[in-house]
Scaffold this motif. Structure first.
Motif, mmCIF file in Angstrom:
data_model
loop_
_atom_site.group_PDB
_atom_site.id
_atom_site.type_symbol
_atom_site.label_atom_id
_atom_site.label_comp_id
_atom_site.label_asym_id
_atom_site.label_seq_id
_atom_site.Cartn_x
_atom_site.Cartn_y
_atom_site.Cartn_z
ATOM 1 N N ILE A 171 0.834 -1.203 0.000
ATOM 2 C CA ILE A 171 0.000 0.000 0.000
ATOM 3 C C ILE A 171 0.868 1.252 0.000
ATOM 4 O O ILE A 171 0.607 2.191 -0.758
ATOM 5 C CB ILE A 171 -0.965 -0.013 1.195
ATOM 6 C CG1 ILE A 171 -1.995 -1.128 1.020
ATOM 7 C CG2 ILE A 171 -1.665 1.335 1.345
ATOM 8 C CD1 ILE A 171 -2.880 -1.382 2.229
ATOM 9 N N VAL A 206 0.647 4.356 -2.688
ATOM 10 C CA VAL A 206 0.339 5.726 -2.264
ATOM 11 C C VAL A 206 1.468 6.679 -2.642
ATOM 12 O O VAL A 206 1.218 7.761 -3.187
ATOM 13 C CB VAL A 206 0.042 5.780 -0.747
ATOM 14 C CG1 VAL A 206 -0.134 7.215 -0.272
ATOM 15 C CG2 VAL A 206 -1.208 4.967 -0.412
ATOM 16 N N THR A 224 -5.690 2.709 0.286
ATOM 17 C CA THR A 224 -4.914 3.566 -0.613
ATOM 18 C C THR A 224 -5.625 4.879 -0.879
ATOM 19 O O THR A 224 -5.059 5.965 -0.696
ATOM 20 C CB THR A 224 -4.640 2.836 -1.949
ATOM 21 O OG1 THR A 224 -3.928 1.629 -1.682
ATOM 22 C CG2 THR A 224 -3.845 3.707 -2.908
#
Length: 70
Positions: A3, A7, A51
């Protein structure tokens, strides 16, 4: 891909530069979703929620800091 990698890529950050604020936002968002779902781990098919929420929360925090700096 983790994640944090998603991001940072979507926000345009260099991969080698850690961002403590982003780490905290992702951790809090993940924990909140796990609590809401009553699960030990966020299912892979729902990681997009972490996210997207993390990006929104990060942008909101940056916007707030930029307004106070002016």
């Amino acid at each position: 891909m983790a994640i944090i990698d998603d991001v940072t890529a979507l926000l345009g950050f260099p991969e080698e530069k850690p961002n403590r604020t982003l780490d905290v936002i992702i951790r809090l968002t993940t924990n909140r979703l796990k609590t809401l779902l009553d699960v030990e781990e966020v299912p892979t098919e729902l990681e997009y929620i972490v996210t997207e929420v993390s990006i929104v929360r990060y942008n909101r925090s940056e916007e707030r800091f930029s307004r106070t700096a002016e």
